[in-house]
Scaffold this motif. Sequence first.
Motif, PDB file in Angstrom:
ATOM      1  N   GLY A   1      -4.115   9.980   1.259  1.00  0.00           N
ATOM      2  CA  GLY A   1      -4.951   9.933   2.470  1.00  0.00           C
ATOM      3  C   GLY A   1      -6.184   9.089   2.250  1.00  0.00           C
ATOM      4  N   ASP A   2      -7.364   9.766   2.186  1.00  0.00           N
ATOM      5  CA  ASP A   2      -8.622   9.041   1.984  1.00  0.00           C
ATOM      6  C   ASP A   2      -8.885   8.982   0.481  1.00  0.00           C
ATOM      7  OD1 ASP A   2     -10.705   7.633   2.897  1.00  0.00           O
ATOM      8  OD2 ASP A   2     -11.828   9.314   3.743  1.00  0.00           O
TER       9      ASP A   2
ATOM     10  N   LEU B   1     -12.399   7.129   6.541  1.00  0.00           N
ATOM     11  CA  LEU B   1     -13.175   7.709   7.639  1.00  0.00           C
ATOM     12  C   LEU B   1     -14.435   8.337   7.053  1.00  0.00           C
ATOM     13  CD1 LEU B   1     -10.163   9.500   9.344  1.00  0.00           C
ATOM     14  CD2 LEU B   1     -11.430   7.615  10.328  1.00  0.00           C
TER      15      LEU B   1
ATOM     16  N   ILE C   1       0.347  13.586   2.620  1.00  0.00           N
ATOM     17  CA  ILE C   1      -1.026  13.486   3.149  1.00  0.00           C
ATOM     18  C   ILE C   1      -1.330  12.002   3.310  1.00  0.00           C
ATOM     19  CG2 ILE C   1      -3.466  13.918   2.673  1.00  0.00           C
ATOM     20  CD1 ILE C   1      -2.637  16.333   1.005  1.00  0.00           C
TER      21      ILE C   1
ATOM     22  N   ALA D   1       6.109   4.376  -1.019  1.00  0.00           N
ATOM     23  CA  ALA D   1       7.574   4.215  -0.989  1.00  0.00           C
ATOM     24  C   ALA D   1       8.046   3.291  -2.112  1.00  0.00           C
ATOM     25  CB  ALA D   1       8.012   3.659   0.364  1.00  0.00           C
TER      26      ALA D   1
ATOM     27  N   HIS E   1       0.824  -1.215   0.000  1.00  0.00           N
ATOM     28  CA  HIS E   1       0.000   0.000   0.000  1.00  0.00           C
ATOM     29  C   HIS E   1       0.862   1.271   0.000  1.00  0.00           C
ATOM     30  CE1 HIS E   1       1.139  -0.167   4.232  1.00  0.00           C
ATOM     31  NE2 HIS E   1       0.883   1.132   4.276  1.00  0.00           N
TER      32      HIS E   1
ATOM     33  N   VAL F   1      -0.168   9.305   6.424  1.00  0.00           N
ATOM     34  CA  VAL F   1       1.205   9.013   6.855  1.00  0.00           C
ATOM     35  C   VAL F   1       1.383   7.570   7.348  1.00  0.00           C
ATOM     36  CG1 VAL F   1       2.933   9.692   8.598  1.00  0.00           C
ATOM     37  CG2 VAL F   1       1.621  11.435   7.414  1.00  0.00           C
TER      38      VAL F   1
ATOM     39  N   ASP G   1      -2.213  13.704   8.925  1.00  0.00           N
ATOM     40  CA  ASP G   1      -2.997  12.470   9.123  1.00  0.00           C
ATOM     41  C   ASP G   1      -3.810  12.619  10.403  1.00  0.00           C
ATOM     42  OD1 ASP G   1      -3.836   9.742   9.660  1.00  0.00           O
ATOM     43  OD2 ASP G   1      -2.303   9.123   8.220  1.00  0.00           O
TER      44      ASP G   1
ATOM     45  N   SER H   1      -7.032  16.073   5.876  1.00  0.00           N
ATOM     46  CA  SER H   1      -6.287  16.885   4.901  1.00  0.00           C
ATOM     47  C   SER H   1      -6.905  18.262   4.628  1.00  0.00           C
ATOM     48  CB  SER H   1      -6.165  16.108   3.595  1.00  0.00           C
ATOM     49  OG  SER H   1      -7.449  15.707   3.170  1.00  0.00           O
TER      50      SER H   1
HETATM   51  C1  LIG Z   1      -2.465   4.331   2.639  1.00  0.00           C
HETATM   52  S1  LIG Z   1      -2.125   5.054   4.163  1.00  0.00           S
HETATM   53  C2  LIG Z   1      -0.775   6.080   3.863  1.00  0.00           C
HETATM   54  C3  LIG Z   1       0.501   5.371   3.516  1.00  0.00           C
HETATM   55  C4  LIG Z   1       1.730   6.200   3.392  1.00  0.00           C
HETATM   56  N1  LIG Z   1       1.481   7.429   2.660  1.00  0.00           N
HETATM   57  C5  LIG Z   1       2.815   5.427   2.678  1.00  0.00           C
HETATM   58  O1  LIG Z   1       2.931   5.606   1.458  1.00  0.00           O
HETATM   59  O2  LIG Z   1       3.558   4.692   3.311  1.00  0.00           O
HETATM   60  C6  LIG Z   1      -3.496   6.095   4.337  1.00  0.00           C
HETATM   61  C7  LIG Z   1      -3.467   7.023   5.546  1.00  0.00           C
HETATM   62  O3  LIG Z   1      -4.329   8.110   5.243  1.00  0.00           O
HETATM   63  C8  LIG Z   1      -4.898   8.561   6.428  1.00  0.00           C
HETATM   64  N2  LIG Z   1      -6.100   9.346   6.136  1.00  0.00           N
HETATM   65  C9  LIG Z   1      -7.371   8.922   5.991  1.00  0.00           C
HETATM   66  N3  LIG Z   1      -8.190   9.951   5.748  1.00  0.00           N
HETATM   67  C10 LIG Z   1      -7.414  11.040   5.719  1.00  0.00           C
HETATM   68  C11 LIG Z   1      -7.680  12.406   5.519  1.00  0.00           C
HETATM   69  N4  LIG Z   1      -8.920  12.864   5.254  1.00  0.00           N
HETATM   70  N5  LIG Z   1      -6.654  13.267   5.577  1.00  0.00           N
HETATM   71  C12 LIG Z   1      -5.393  12.830   5.822  1.00  0.00           C
HETATM   72  N6  LIG Z   1      -5.078  11.552   6.016  1.00  0.00           N
HETATM   73  C13 LIG Z   1      -6.084  10.674   5.964  1.00  0.00           C
HETATM   74  C14 LIG Z   1      -5.165   7.320   7.204  1.00  0.00           C
HETATM   75  O4  LIG Z   1      -5.255   7.622   8.577  1.00  0.00           O
HETATM   76  C15 LIG Z   1      -3.953   6.461   6.857  1.00  0.00           C
HETATM   77  O5  LIG Z   1      -2.997   6.629   7.845  1.00  0.00           O
END
Ligand SMILES: C[S@@+](CC[C@H](N)C(=O)[O-])C[C@H]1O[C@@H](n2cnc3c(N)ncnc32)[C@H](O)[C@@H]1O
Length: 381
Positions: free
Chosen positions: A107-108, A151, A45, A24, A21, A47, A71, A90
Amino acid sequence: MIDGQDNFGINAPHQSGPFLHSMANFSSIFERVLAGLCPQAYCEIGVEGQILSRKIIEMARIHSSKVYGIDPTIDNKQDYENYIFIQKPSHKGLSDVTLCDVYFVDGDHNYYTVKGELDLIKKIPSSSSDFPLIFLHDVGWPQDRRDSYYLPSYVPEESRQASISGLGVDPEISGLTKFGLASGDPNYVFADARGGVKNGVLTAVEDFIIENPEWSYLNIPGIFGLCILYKQDICEDILNRISDLSSAVTWLGEIISILEYNRLKNLCETYRTHHHFSLTTNSLNKQILHGAELEKKNVVAVKEKDRKDSLIKELQLKQSLLNQEIAEAHRESYNARRIAVEANNKAEKLLADNLLISSSWSYLIGKIITFPARQFKKIFN
Ligand SMILES: C[S@@+](CC[C@H](N)C(=O)[O-])C[C@H]1O[C@@H](n2cnc3c(N)ncnc32)[C@H](O)[C@@H]1O
């Protein structure tokens, strides 16, 4: 073997596990596109896991650039003095970013959130006309044309697609499925239907480009799809790099897409197998419990049988003693009867003898008594 190492002539991912996912995994692309540039600030956005965060900080250290992390669901600290973590969704968090050159949007993964993020990023100043550069994840299947809500409460109801929590996706099924990718994962509430207006991350990018024709984008298939968004008037050097990448995608895109399809099908298969495995394990556990219950009942039944067996033996012993007593009583009763019969016989004989004697005596007595009469009669006759 992880973190992109090239062992035995094949590259390992930048994270463990099969899901991949993390953005990186596109590190080699970020490094090539950004090589020689001097961004003053980066913004990530979404993390979670901090796998990409560490890569961004590595790049930022070179010029002591700022790094923003946004996040709402985690609390994050990094061992880097220029790291600023904003624990907000975000749309709110981006208003705390005063200047930024490079964005990683992850993020989402739904239309409302992504379109809103792009509209906000567009307004944030950058340090030079080379920027901003936006790297955006999940423009490929399944979130390209299907919203998912990490969310749901952060997305207004009127901007949310009809969605059911708990079901997953499969590249060969148009609807949702119980046994697909991310089935049962509460962080992936997928829209019931694919396609249509304002549905999915790629749709958000396309609508942003329609509204902002000075922007362009390039999609790289694989690992859920990476999009690079840039302004057409950025410096030629960056445009050339993106153009090179675009040629590579033209040549290799279909092959990458096939590999991605295969990977996702295998992932779905793993989920299905895992699901069946847990169902089988559950049923086995139930049978083991049932077996243990039966074993317990069996032990009680065996004890009860032993108790009854010894009772039966006791009764049999009593019965044989009784039988002996009965036989003894029969014998005694037989003897008594025999003695009684003998006594009776003797008595009867005695009686008969007595009768005989008494009848002889009475005859004699009779004769004696009647003798004078008879003599008298004779004389007078
Ligand atoms: C797929 S992960 C991120 C992975 C990370 N960017 C990586 O590449 O290793 C998604 C993250 O987005 C966050 N998230 C969900 N809704 C969000 C929002 N509205 N704004 C910012 N972050 C959000 C979640 O809490 C989760 O930690």
